[in-house]
Enzyme design. Structure first.
Site, PDB file in Angstrom:
ATOM      1  N   LYS A 133       4.128   3.564   2.963  1.00 18.12           N
ATOM      2  CA  LYS A 133       2.673   3.775   2.929  1.00 18.12           C
ATOM      3  C   LYS A 133       2.103   3.641   4.343  1.00 18.12           C
ATOM      4  O   LYS A 133       2.561   2.790   5.114  1.00 18.12           O
ATOM      5  CB  LYS A 133       2.053   2.747   1.980  1.00 18.12           C
ATOM      6  CG  LYS A 133       0.575   2.942   1.705  1.00 18.12           C
ATOM      7  CD  LYS A 133       0.088   1.903   0.684  1.00 18.12           C
ATOM      8  CE  LYS A 133      -1.382   2.029   0.386  1.00 18.12           C
ATOM      9  NZ  LYS A 133      -1.836   1.033  -0.626  1.00 18.12           N
ATOM     10  N   SER A 182      -4.527   2.752  -4.411  1.00 16.87           N
ATOM     11  CA  SER A 182      -4.538   3.465  -3.160  1.00 16.87           C
ATOM     12  C   SER A 182      -3.173   3.986  -2.712  1.00 16.87           C
ATOM     13  O   SER A 182      -3.116   4.842  -1.822  1.00 16.87           O
ATOM     14  CB  SER A 182      -5.096   2.554  -2.063  1.00 16.87           C
ATOM     15  OG  SER A 182      -4.244   1.457  -1.848  1.00 16.87           O
ATOM     16  N   SER A 214      -3.183  -1.315  -6.497  1.00 19.61           N
ATOM     17  CA  SER A 214      -2.866  -0.116  -5.712  1.00 19.61           C
ATOM     18  C   SER A 214      -1.417   0.345  -5.745  1.00 19.61           C
ATOM     19  O   SER A 214      -1.108   1.431  -5.256  1.00 19.61           O
ATOM     20  CB  SER A 214      -3.274  -0.326  -4.249  1.00 19.61           C
ATOM     21  OG  SER A 214      -4.663  -0.169  -4.102  1.00 19.61           O
TER      22      SER A 214
END
EC number: 6.3.5.7
Lengths: 100, 490
Positions: free
Chosen positions: B79, B154, B178
């Site tokens: 990420k 997210s 997330s």
């Protein structure tokens, strides 16, 4: 509740600026979000202590010794404006220092 | 040997590498090809680090891939809020335009030590603030099961990349759901470990008392293998836990007979879609058939989790994001008249609207006159939410329920309505507030879209989650299904 003047004040504290239109839209959204936050008024917390972290660790110590970490060149690598190995920024006052 | 990630897992890839049926270089080249094709649809990556990945793969081949190094030569995505030495890291924000970290996050270096190949950086909501990956400066990511729908957020890029078969596993971060919510929306497994289990050194901070790095993968076992490598105390993170990391694979013995499972009644309330409730009831029947006992319980403060979370996370964010001022890295506004102007214009032009909303909420709740009524009140309610869990865990090994109230929604459907978007996180936020480990495992399809079963355990009990998720996966075999939008792709 929160009004437009308060939103503008908070924006100043947070070093953000908004146009008039943005401020109107943000004030409405902040009102909704703070109305959601106000649901906590229903909760009787009695003498519950606030919980700021979950690890229950405190005062984690390590030896205070110098280490080689990053070079000056590395640390300056991402600086947007630099000169002679220093970070360059505009003057603190509008017309240069000493003219306030 | 195929590098079709719908048919492989880390163990099968590792066996092929050890037995020299393929090489790390070949696997990486195939992975980069697949990303190039599939990412046109999913837009899961912000940066594909092809050159660096090829170098790491060549190094893994040169060193030789032995049976004890399970991650050597395995391509993994990271990420984009986890820093990677020499590779662009943006947290999906304009304010970090051009930021090239000069060191690695602890998780990055631990993956490199294991010989893993870091193929790129995945898309996300800016600074991990969001539940749809629509709040990215680089544009939205698309759900692998329906390209018109959000992948969640997210960690939406990591989830879509895994679901689409672009990579076998990816790192994410989870502050309020997330990892778990995008895992649920994309029909894959995702785990948020206990707070402190994984070092946050090099994770771009959002809510420091809540943030935790974890793993997303199609197969449960693959997340266990990756977590095994990245977990454990780190001297660079004072909040990392000084406890040994147990052998997760050893815990996955398929036997959950006699395990005591609780379902909170609040997790099956009216806000949860009927189709989701049905899927979860079916999943619970499966757990019963596997030998677990299941009872209904109550977590009475669940409905206060969302306001509690938004006050605490936003307050911490407003402090953490003060560092973005245009001086030392990233974007700096042009044509500024003085230093104050650099700060204000850089931040106003560099942050997106959702980040500004949260900085504003946090600044407000910490400001003079409002601290006791907002931030401190939330910190007290947080304690009550943790107490709810402690009471249930006195009698139960695991708490289960849906991961999300609904399956993935349409892109654009909720993005202008912050409160509705926030309510989507109601079932995942409590685990972050309490600091407990939690995961989402696929529990079937509702109207063609995946639904996740959430598993929450006592602090440090990730092994319980892996054991149950693995047994559930073996019984349901959801992983054999290829996402609708990816059929015909390899």
């Amino acid at each position: 509740m929160i009004d437009r003047d308060q939103v503008a004040h908070v924006a100043g504290l947070a070093k953000l600026q908004f146009t008039d239109d943005q401020l109107t839209a943000f004030t409405k959204q902040m009102e909704d979000i703070i109305a959601m936050a106000d649901q906590l008024d229903e909760v009787d917390v009695g003498d519950t202590t606030p919980m700021y972290q979950v690890t229950n660790l405190s005062n984690v110590f390590r030896e205070d010794k110098p280490e080689h970490w990053q070079t000056r060149t590395q640390l300056l690598q991402n600086v947007p404006e630099k000169e002679a190995g220093l970070i360059k920024v505009p003057s603190i006052l509008d017309n240069g220092e000493g003219e306030a | 040997m195929s590098t079709n990630y719908f048919e492989e897992d880390i163990t099968s890839l590792h066996d092929a590498l050890v037995n020299q049926k393929t090489t790390a270089a070949q696997l990486t080249a195939d992975t980069l090809d697949q990303i190039q094709t599939k990412d046109k649809q999913t837009k899961a990556f912000i940066t594909v680090a092809a050159d660096e990945a090829k170098k790491q793969a060549a190094a893994a081949d040169t060193q030789g891939i032995t049976a004890d190094r399970q991650l050597a030569g395995i391509p993994i995505a990271i990420k984009d809020n986890i820093i990677t030495d020499g590779i662009l890291t943006t947290a999906a924000s304009k304010i970090l335009t051009g930021f090239i970290p000069v060191y690695d996050a602890t998780v990055t270096s631990r993956l490199k030590e294991a010989g893993a190949v870091l193929v790129g950086k995945t898309n996300m909501d800016e600074f991990a603030m969001g539940s749809s990956t629509e709040n990215s400066y680089y544009g939205p990511t698309h759900n692998a099961w329906d390209l018109d729908r959000v992948p969640g957020g997210s960690s939406g890029g990591s989830a879509a990349a895994v679901a689409a078969g672009e990579v076998v596993a990816a790192l994410g971060s989870d502050t309020g759901g997330s990892i778990r919510q995008p895992a649920a929306f994309n029909g894959i497994f995702g785990i948020k470990p206990t707070y402190g289990r994984v070092s946050r050194w090099g994770l771009i901070a959002f809510g420091s008392s809540l943030d935790q790095i974890g793993v997303l993968s199609r197969r449960v076992k693959d997340s266990a293998i990756v977590l095994q490598q990245i977990a454990g105390q780190d001297e660079n993170d004072d909040t990392s836990l000084p406890a040994p990391v147990p052998d997760y694979l050893a815990a996955m013995d398929g036997n959950i007979k006699g395990l005591r499972i609780a379902i909170p009644e609040e997790y099956l309330g009216e806000g949860v879609a009927q189709g989701v409730r049905d899927a979860i009831e079916k999943a619970v029947d499966t757990l019963k058939k596997l030998g677990a006992t299941v009872d209904m319980v109550s977590l009475p403060h669940t409905k206060y989790a969302v306001p509690t979370y938004y006050l605490i996370a936003s307050s911490e964010a407003s402090s953490n994001l003060q560092r973005f001022d245009g001086i030392r890295y990233g974007f700096r506004a042009k044509d500024v008249k003085n230093l104050e102007d650099v700060y204000v214009r850089t931040r106003s032009e560099g942050f997106g609207d959702e980040v500004k909303r949260r900085i504003m909420l946090g600044t407000f709740s910490l400001s003079a006159g409002f601290y006791d009524a907002y931030f401190n009140k939330a910190a007290k309610v947080r304690h009550l939410i943790q107490d709810d869990f402690t009471k249930v865990f006195a009698d139960y090994d695991l708490i289960v329920g849906p991961t999300t109230p609904t399956p993935a929604f349409k892109i654009g459907e909720k993005v202008n309505d912050p409160v509705t978007m926030y309510m989507n996180d109601i079932l995942t936020i409590p685990a972050n507030l309490a600091g407990i480990p939690a995961a989402s495992v696929p529990a079937g399809l509702v109207d063609g879209m995946p639904v996740g079963l959430q598993l929450m355990a006592k602090p440090m009990a990730e092994a319980t989650i892996f054991k149950v998720a693995d047994a559930f996966e073996a019984a349901t075999q959801f992983y054999t299904q290829v996402p609708t939008a990816m059929k015909g792709e390899k």
